[in-house]
Enzyme design. Structure first.
Site, PDB file in Angstrom:
ATOM      1  CG  ASN A 144      66.797  65.498  74.964  1.00 30.82           C
ATOM      2  OD1 ASN A 144      67.093  66.626  74.610  1.00 30.82           O
ATOM      3  ND2 ASN A 144      67.357  64.412  74.457  1.00 30.82           N
ATOM      4  CG  ASN A 159      77.361  59.315  77.738  1.00 33.74           C
ATOM      5  OD1 ASN A 159      76.885  59.364  76.608  1.00 33.74           O
ATOM      6  ND2 ASN A 159      76.868  59.997  78.749  1.00 33.74           N
ATOM      7  CB  VAL A 160      83.097  56.295  75.347  1.00 33.80           C
ATOM      8  CG1 VAL A 160      82.256  55.450  74.400  1.00 33.80           C
ATOM      9  CG2 VAL A 160      83.375  57.670  74.711  1.00 33.80           C
ATOM     10  CB  CYS A 175      95.641  44.975  69.787  1.00 36.63           C
ATOM     11  SG  CYS A 175      95.237  43.335  70.367  1.00 36.63           S
ATOM     12  CD  GLN A 212      66.873  71.235  71.492  1.00 39.01           C
ATOM     13  OE1 GLN A 212      65.970  71.398  70.664  1.00 39.01           O
ATOM     14  NE2 GLN A 212      67.561  72.230  72.010  1.00 39.01           N
ATOM     15  CB  CYS A 220      99.123  44.527  69.999  1.00 34.04           C
ATOM     16  SG  CYS A 220      98.962  43.024  70.994  1.00 34.04           S
ATOM     17  CG  HIS A 222      78.053  53.205  72.179  1.00 22.95           C
ATOM     18  ND1 HIS A 222      77.324  54.341  71.921  1.00 22.95           N
ATOM     19  CD2 HIS A 222      77.327  52.172  71.668  1.00 22.95           C
ATOM     20  CE1 HIS A 222      76.195  54.007  71.281  1.00 22.95           C
ATOM     21  NE2 HIS A 222      76.173  52.701  71.130  1.00 22.95           N
ATOM     22  CB  SER A 241      69.704  62.242  69.587  1.00 21.15           C
ATOM     23  OG  SER A 241      70.661  61.267  69.251  1.00 21.15           O
ATOM     24  CB  ALA A 301      71.098  65.453  82.544  1.00 18.05           C
TER      25      ALA A 301
HETATM   26  P1  OAD Z   1      73.538  62.913  70.621  1.00 19.66           P
HETATM   27  O1  OAD Z   1      74.528  63.990  70.440  1.00 19.66           O
HETATM   28  O2  OAD Z   1      72.992  62.243  69.427  1.00 19.66           O
HETATM   29  O3  OAD Z   1      72.297  63.460  71.452  1.00 19.66           O
HETATM   30  C1  OAD Z   1      72.496  64.184  72.621  1.00 19.66           C
HETATM   31  C2  OAD Z   1      71.139  64.530  73.183  1.00 19.66           C
HETATM   32  O4  OAD Z   1      71.339  65.185  74.415  1.00 19.66           O
HETATM   33  C3  OAD Z   1      70.310  65.451  72.292  1.00 19.66           C
HETATM   34  O5  OAD Z   1      69.005  64.930  72.152  1.00 19.66           O
HETATM   35  C4  OAD Z   1      70.293  66.773  73.081  1.00 19.66           C
HETATM   36  O6  OAD Z   1      69.070  67.494  72.927  1.00 19.66           O
HETATM   37  C5  OAD Z   1      70.446  66.275  74.491  1.00 19.66           C
HETATM   38  N1  OAD Z   1      71.049  67.244  75.428  1.00 19.66           N
HETATM   39  C6  OAD Z   1      71.893  68.273  75.158  1.00 19.66           C
HETATM   40  N2  OAD Z   1      72.236  68.890  76.296  1.00 19.66           N
HETATM   41  C7  OAD Z   1      71.605  68.237  77.308  1.00 19.66           C
HETATM   42  C8  OAD Z   1      71.563  68.390  78.722  1.00 19.66           C
HETATM   43  N3  OAD Z   1      72.257  69.344  79.334  1.00 19.66           N
HETATM   44  N4  OAD Z   1      70.803  67.523  79.440  1.00 19.66           N
HETATM   45  C9  OAD Z   1      70.093  66.545  78.831  1.00 19.66           C
HETATM   46  N5  OAD Z   1      70.106  66.362  77.494  1.00 19.66           N
HETATM   47  C10 OAD Z   1      70.847  67.188  76.742  1.00 19.66           C
HETATM   48  O7  OAD Z   1      74.186  61.848  71.643  1.00 19.66           O
HETATM   49  P2  OAD Z   1      73.772  60.341  71.916  1.00 19.66           P
HETATM   50  O8  OAD Z   1      72.305  60.151  71.845  1.00 19.66           O
HETATM   51  O9  OAD Z   1      74.481  59.922  73.135  1.00 19.66           O
HETATM   52  O10 OAD Z   1      78.333  56.734  69.446  1.00 19.66           O
HETATM   53  O11 OAD Z   1      74.438  59.647  70.647  1.00 19.66           O
HETATM   54  C11 OAD Z   1      74.447  58.267  70.520  1.00 19.66           C
HETATM   55  C12 OAD Z   1      75.759  57.807  69.951  1.00 19.66           C
HETATM   56  O12 OAD Z   1      76.057  58.519  68.740  1.00 19.66           O
HETATM   57  C13 OAD Z   1      76.960  58.088  70.831  1.00 19.66           C
HETATM   58  O13 OAD Z   1      77.143  57.111  71.827  1.00 19.66           O
HETATM   59  C14 OAD Z   1      78.083  58.079  69.855  1.00 19.66           C
HETATM   60  C15 OAD Z   1      77.469  58.864  68.726  1.00 19.66           C
HETATM   61  O14 OAD Z   1      77.989  58.624  67.465  1.00 19.66           O
HETATM   62  C16 OAD Z   1      79.541  56.176  69.634  1.00 19.66           C
HETATM   63  O15 OAD Z   1      80.485  56.782  70.098  1.00 19.66           O
HETATM   64  C17 OAD Z   1      79.615  54.747  69.214  1.00 19.66           C
END
Ligand code: OAD
Length: 257
Positions: free
Chosen positions: A230, A106-107, A131, A232, A164, A123, A206, A248
Site C-alpha cells: 500500500n 472489489n466489485v 431483486c 500509504q 423483478c 462485497h 485501507s 499494486a
Molecule cells: P479504500 O478506499 O478504503 O482504501 C483503498 C486503499 O488503497 C488505501 O489504503 C490507499 O492508500 C490504497 N491505494 C491507493 N492507490 C493504490 C495503489 N495504486 N496500489 C495499492 N494501494 C493503493 O478501499 P477498500 O479498503 O477497498 O465497500 O474499502 C473497503 C470497502 O469500503 C469497499 O469494498 C467498499 C467501501 O465502502 C463496499 O462497496 C461494500
C-alpha cells in the site's frame, strides 16, 4: 512512494517459499486501472459522496433512481477500463503455488478479467443486479435473462430500476451495502483460506471496513506471515510482518515475475 529493493527481495523470497498463499485486495488494486478508491483524499468516492446517500438499503428505498444511476455510471466506468499489471500478476501467481486464494472487496470484476480463475467476492459484483429477494439475477454482458424475464440488455440499459418479473420489487445492484451482511459462503471461504495459508498479502485496502478488515489479523493470529502492499500507512501496517510502501501495479509484477 518507492518500495526498497530489500523489501521486494524479501517478498520475492517469501512468495517462492510459500506453499499456501491468500491475497486480500481492496480498491487500491484497481486504482491504476483508473477506478477511484473510496477513501483516498479528494479522489476517493467517499471524499466526494456520502455513503449514506448511495450505499445503504435505506438510500435505495429513499431514491432508487439516484442510486441505480450512480451504480450504472460506475458499471460503465469499470467496463470501460482494463485490468492492470497488478491484477495480471495475481492471476499468474494463482497457477504457481500449491494453494492459492484470492479474496477481494472489489466489485469491479477486474480480477476475473485479468485471468484469475477463482475469486472470492466479499462485497458482491457491480456487474450483477438482482431483486431484494434474489428471485432473479442478471449479469452485465450476457444477452438473455431467465425465462419470462426481460432481456438483461434492457435491464442494464434502463435509466431507472426495473422491477423483478416475479416479486415486483425493484432490481438493485448485487453489492453489499453498509448495514447488510456479507454473502455467507464468501466470508466462510475467505476465513478458511486466511486460517490455512502460510503467506497472506493485504493489497490496496485501507483495512477499516469489517469484517474484511479482520482477515489480516486473523492470518497473523493463525501464524501466517502477513505482508501489506500500500502506498500509504494503514491501521494494520504496524502489525504486518512486512509493510511495503508501493503501488499494486508496480510491486506485484516486480515480485511475481
Ligand atoms: P479504500 O478506499 O478504503 O482504501 C483503498 C486503499 O488503497 C488505501 O489504503 C490507499 O492508500 C490504497 N491505494 C491507493 N492507490 C493504490 C495503489 N495504486 N496500489 C495499492 N494501494 C493503493 O478501499 P477498500 O479498503 O477497498 O465497500 O474499502 C473497503 C470497502 O469500503 C469497499 O469494498 C467498499 C467501501 O465502502 C463496499 O462497496 C461494500
Amino acid at each position: 512512494m518507492k518500495p526498497t529493493p530489500h523489501d521486494l527481495d524479501q517478498l520475492r523470497r517469501l512468495i517462492a517459499s510459500a506453499r499456501s498463499i491468500t491475497v486480500l485486495t481492496g480498491a487500491g488494486v484497481s486504482a491504476e486501472s483508473g477506478i477511484p478508491t473510496f477513501r483516498d483524499a479528494q479522489t476517493g468516492y467517499w471524499a466526494r459522496f456520502r455513503p449514506e446517500d448511495l450505499a445503504t438499503p435505506e438510500a435505495f428505498r429513499r431514491d432508487p433512481d439516484l442510486v441505480w444511476r450512480w451504480y450504472a455510471e460506475r458499471r460503465r466506468a469499470v467496463l470501460g477500463v482494463t485490468p492492470n499489471a497488478g491484477h495480471r500478476a495475481l492471476a499468474r501467481l494463482e497457477g504457481r503455488v500449491e494453494r492459492f486464494s484470492l479474496v477481494t472487496q472489489n466489485v469491479d470484476g477486474l480480477h476475473a478479467r485479468a485471468g484469475s480463475r477463482t475469486v472470492i467476492e466479499l462485497h458482491g459484483s457491480i456487474l450483477r443486479v438482482r431483486c431484494f429477494k434474489s428471485c432473479v439475477s442478471y449479469t452485465a454482458g450476457t444477452d438473455k435473462a431467465a425465462t419470462g424475464a426481460p432481456e438483461a440488455e434492457a435491464v442494464f440499459a434502463a435509466d431507472t430500476p426495473p422491477r423483478c418479473p416475479h416479486c415486483g420489487d425493484f432490481l438493485r445492484p448485487d453489492v453489499v451495502w453498509f448495514g447488510e451482511s456479507l454473502p455467507e459462503d464468501a466470508i466462510e471461504a475467505a476465513v478458511a483460506a486466511t486460517e490455512q495459508c502460510d503467506l497472506f498479502l493485504s493489497v490496496g485496502t485501507s483495512t477499516v471496513v469489517y469484517p474484511a478488515a479482520m482477515l489480516p489479523d486473523a492470518a497473523r493470529d493463525a501464524g501466517a506471515t502477513v505482508v501489506e502492499i500500500n502506498p500509504q500507512e494503514t491501521p494494520f501496517s504496524a502489525r504486518a510482518s512486512l509493510s511495503i510502501r508501493g503501488t499494486a501495479a508496480t510491486v506485484l509484477p516486480a515480485v511475481i515475475e
